[in-house]
Design a protein around this motif. Structure first.
Motif, PDB file in Angstrom:
ATOM      1  N   GLU A 185       0.809  -1.230   0.000  1.00 38.99           N
ATOM      2  CA  GLU A 185       0.000   0.000   0.000  1.00 38.99           C
ATOM      3  C   GLU A 185       0.840   1.278   0.000  1.00 38.99           C
ATOM      4  OE1 GLU A 185      -0.189  -1.573   4.344  1.00 38.99           O
ATOM      5  OE2 GLU A 185      -0.043  -2.415   2.336  1.00 38.99           O
ATOM      6  N   PHE A 186       2.157   1.144   0.200  1.00 40.79           N
ATOM      7  CA  PHE A 186       3.043   2.307   0.191  1.00 40.79           C
ATOM      8  C   PHE A 186       3.930   2.360  -1.057  1.00 40.79           C
ATOM      9  CE2 PHE A 186       1.891   1.773   4.620  1.00 40.79           C
ATOM     10  CZ  PHE A 186       1.579   3.075   4.983  1.00 40.79           C
ATOM     11  N   ARG A 187       3.735   1.437  -1.963  1.00 44.08           N
ATOM     12  CA  ARG A 187       4.516   1.430  -3.199  1.00 44.08           C
ATOM     13  C   ARG A 187       4.012   2.522  -4.133  1.00 44.08           C
ATOM     14  NH1 ARG A 187       4.563  -5.147  -3.586  1.00 44.08           N
ATOM     15  NH2 ARG A 187       5.794  -5.400  -1.696  1.00 44.08           N
ATOM     16  N   GLY A 188       4.911   2.995  -4.995  1.00 42.89           N
ATOM     17  CA  GLY A 188       4.557   4.035  -5.947  1.00 42.89           C
ATOM     18  C   GLY A 188       4.539   5.433  -5.347  1.00 42.89           C
ATOM     19  N   LYS A 189       5.067   5.588  -4.149  1.00 47.22           N
ATOM     20  CA  LYS A 189       5.056   6.885  -3.464  1.00 47.22           C
ATOM     21  C   LYS A 189       6.475   7.401  -3.222  1.00 47.22           C
ATOM     22  CE  LYS A 189       0.884   5.464  -1.151  1.00 47.22           C
ATOM     23  NZ  LYS A 189      -0.295   6.153  -0.955  1.00 47.22           N
ATOM     24  N   GLN A 190       7.449   6.840  -3.930  1.00 46.84           N
ATOM     25  CA  GLN A 190       8.862   7.254  -3.851  1.00 46.84           C
ATOM     26  C   GLN A 190       9.556   6.838  -2.552  1.00 46.84           C
ATOM     27  OE1 GLN A 190      10.425   8.723  -6.606  1.00 46.84           O
ATOM     28  NE2 GLN A 190       8.474   8.143  -7.514  1.00 46.84           N
ATOM     29  N   ILE A 191       8.893   6.084  -1.690  1.00 51.52           N
ATOM     30  CA  ILE A 191       9.503   5.668  -0.427  1.00 51.52           C
ATOM     31  C   ILE A 191      10.624   4.667  -0.682  1.00 51.52           C
ATOM     32  CG2 ILE A 191       9.078   4.584   1.822  1.00 51.52           C
ATOM     33  CD1 ILE A 191       6.105   5.597   1.388  1.00 51.52           C
ATOM     34  N   GLY A 192      10.376   3.718  -1.582  1.00 51.32           N
ATOM     35  CA  GLY A 192      11.425   2.763  -1.935  1.00 51.32           C
ATOM     36  C   GLY A 192      12.642   3.457  -2.506  1.00 51.32           C
ATOM     37  N   LYS A 193      12.409   4.456  -3.330  1.00 55.45           N
ATOM     38  CA  LYS A 193      13.519   5.219  -3.919  1.00 55.45           C
ATOM     39  C   LYS A 193      14.306   5.956  -2.832  1.00 55.45           C
ATOM     40  CE  LYS A 193      14.414   8.397  -7.722  1.00 55.45           C
ATOM     41  NZ  LYS A 193      13.787   9.145  -8.822  1.00 55.45           N
ATOM     42  N   LEU A 194      13.598   6.532  -1.870  1.00 55.42           N
ATOM     43  CA  LEU A 194      14.279   7.207  -0.756  1.00 55.42           C
ATOM     44  C   LEU A 194      15.120   6.223   0.054  1.00 55.42           C
ATOM     45  CD1 LEU A 194      11.455   9.591   0.511  1.00 55.42           C
ATOM     46  CD2 LEU A 194      13.554  10.246  -0.670  1.00 55.42           C
ATOM     47  N   LEU A 195      14.576   5.045   0.312  1.00 55.62           N
ATOM     48  CA  LEU A 195      15.339   4.023   1.032  1.00 55.62           C
ATOM     49  C   LEU A 195      16.593   3.634   0.256  1.00 55.62           C
ATOM     50  CD1 LEU A 195      12.505   1.676   2.325  1.00 55.62           C
ATOM     51  CD2 LEU A 195      14.211   2.812   3.759  1.00 55.62           C
ATOM     52  N   LEU A 196      16.422   3.385  -1.045  1.00 56.45           N
ATOM     53  CA  LEU A 196      17.573   3.001  -1.870  1.00 56.45           C
ATOM     54  C   LEU A 196      18.625   4.104  -1.903  1.00 56.45           C
ATOM     55  CD1 LEU A 196      15.903   1.126  -4.840  1.00 56.45           C
ATOM     56  CD2 LEU A 196      17.396   0.163  -3.082  1.00 56.45           C
ATOM     57  N   CYS A 197      18.194   5.355  -2.012  1.00 53.60           N
ATOM     58  CA  CYS A 197      19.150   6.468  -2.035  1.00 53.60           C
ATOM     59  C   CYS A 197      19.929   6.558  -0.730  1.00 53.60           C
ATOM     60  CB  CYS A 197      18.440   7.777  -2.343  1.00 53.60           C
ATOM     61  SG  CYS A 197      17.930   7.933  -4.070  1.00 53.60           S
ATOM     62  N   LYS A 198      19.257   6.290   0.374  1.00 53.14           N
ATOM     63  CA  LYS A 198      19.942   6.290   1.680  1.00 53.14           C
ATOM     64  C   LYS A 198      20.997   5.179   1.727  1.00 53.14           C
ATOM     65  CE  LYS A 198      19.291   8.214   5.842  1.00 53.14           C
ATOM     66  NZ  LYS A 198      19.452   9.624   6.099  1.00 53.14           N
ATOM     67  N   TRP A 199      20.635   3.995   1.222  1.00 49.35           N
ATOM     68  CA  TRP A 199      21.571   2.865   1.192  1.00 49.35           C
ATOM     69  C   TRP A 199      22.731   3.147   0.234  1.00 49.35           C
ATOM     70  CZ3 TRP A 199      21.996  -0.607  -3.125  1.00 49.35           C
ATOM     71  CH2 TRP A 199      22.859  -1.673  -2.905  1.00 49.35           C
ATOM     72  N   ILE A 200      22.440   3.708  -0.922  1.00 49.45           N
ATOM     73  CA  ILE A 200      23.495   4.055  -1.884  1.00 49.45           C
ATOM     74  C   ILE A 200      24.461   5.050  -1.265  1.00 49.45           C
ATOM     75  CG2 ILE A 200      23.950   5.271  -4.058  1.00 49.45           C
ATOM     76  CD1 ILE A 200      21.238   4.050  -5.068  1.00 49.45           C
ATOM     77  N   GLN A 201      23.920   6.080  -0.613  1.00 49.09           N
ATOM     78  CA  GLN A 201      24.790   7.086   0.012  1.00 49.09           C
ATOM     79  C   GLN A 201      25.667   6.449   1.083  1.00 49.09           C
ATOM     80  OE1 GLN A 201      24.958  10.570  -0.944  1.00 49.09           O
ATOM     81  NE2 GLN A 201      26.882  10.055   0.056  1.00 49.09           N
ATOM     82  N   TRP A 202      25.097   5.528   1.869  1.00 47.03           N
ATOM     83  CA  TRP A 202      25.896   4.818   2.872  1.00 47.03           C
ATOM     84  C   TRP A 202      27.035   4.067   2.191  1.00 47.03           C
ATOM     85  CZ3 TRP A 202      26.593  -0.540   3.223  1.00 47.03           C
ATOM     86  CH2 TRP A 202      27.279  -0.986   4.354  1.00 47.03           C
ATOM     87  N   GLY A 203      26.737   3.365   1.095  1.00 40.23           N
ATOM     88  CA  GLY A 203      27.762   2.610   0.380  1.00 40.23           C
ATOM     89  C   GLY A 203      28.858   3.495  -0.178  1.00 40.23           C
ATOM     90  N   ILE A 204      28.479   4.625  -0.727  1.00 42.11           N
ATOM     91  CA  ILE A 204      29.465   5.563  -1.272  1.00 42.11           C
ATOM     92  C   ILE A 204      30.334   6.111  -0.153  1.00 42.11           C
ATOM     93  CG2 ILE A 204      29.706   7.855  -2.325  1.00 42.11           C
ATOM     94  CD1 ILE A 204      27.265   7.097  -4.098  1.00 42.11           C
ATOM     95  N   ASP A 205      29.709   6.541   0.932  1.00 44.19           N
ATOM     96  CA  ASP A 205      30.463   7.087   2.070  1.00 44.19           C
ATOM     97  C   ASP A 205      31.366   6.033   2.702  1.00 44.19           C
ATOM     98  OD1 ASP A 205      29.104   9.456   1.617  1.00 44.19           O
ATOM     99  OD2 ASP A 205      27.757   9.220   3.337  1.00 44.19           O
ATOM    100  N   LYS A 206      30.827   4.842   2.906  1.00 49.25           N
ATOM    101  CA  LYS A 206      31.551   3.783   3.610  1.00 49.25           C
ATOM    102  C   LYS A 206      32.769   3.304   2.826  1.00 49.25           C
ATOM    103  CE  LYS A 206      31.323   1.014   7.178  1.00 49.25           C
ATOM    104  NZ  LYS A 206      31.630   1.480   8.491  1.00 49.25           N
TER     105      LYS A 206
END
Length: 167
Positions: free
Chosen positions: A97-118
């Motif tokens: 019910e929360f798909r299609g609202k950019q939440i997944g994209k926000l989660l992925l961006c947070k994980w990507i940023q962690w990977g880049i920083d780490k």
């Protein structure tokens, strides 16, 4: 990166492991892709514990009204077949019910940023297609956040990511 005001995205805490595990298991039960796998509630909880307590693992959760509605988790590994490190995902899960609202994209961006920083921007970042959804739709989603198909995986194109200003 601006976060959607209705949702909170944060690093997984120990106190959230049971709720996050239940979310992942409930979504696994709703798809055929996990049938026959060794993943069960105990193994998911162990992975999430590693994300909380070990340095090269991470999980981020999306909450709505203090309820976990989504999660992304991943790790850093040193593959035997090349020099350097890679960032890989354990999985991404979002209540339907929360798909299609950019939440997944926000989660992925947070994980990507962690990977880049780490990895100090030296590691390649990969995701696998292990979804019950349509492959063509998945390709579009991955391309929208600068992942390109490489064999059976998707690899982040950091140059495109910078040009698009996603992070």
């Amino acid at each position: 990166m601006g976060e959607n005001k209705k949702f909170q995205i944060s690093e997984l805490k120990f106190s959230d492991i049971q709720e996050a595990t239940n979310l992942v298991v409930s979504q696994m039960d709703n798809t055929d892709m996990w049938k026959g796998s060794d993943f069960d509630k105990k193994s998911i909880a162990l992975i999430l514990c590693n994300c909380v307590f070990t340095d090269n693992n991470i999980a981020f959760v999306a909450k709505f009204n203090n309820e976990i509605i989504g999660i992304v988790s991943g790790y850093i590994t040193k593959p035997y077949y090349k020099k350097g490190v890679e960032v890989r995902e354990y999985g991404v899960c979002l209540k339907p019910e929360f798909r299609g609202k950019q939440i997944g994209k926000l989660l992925l961006c947070k994980w990507i940023q962690w990977g880049i920083d780490k990895t100090r921007n030296t590691g390649d970042i990969y995701m696998a297609f292990m979804s019950g959804e349509n492959k063509e739709e998945f390709d579009k989603k991955m391309n929208s956040i600068c992942f390109e198909e490489v064999g059976s995986f998707y690899k982040l194109n950091k140059i495109k990511l910078q040009k698009k200003g996603i992070l």
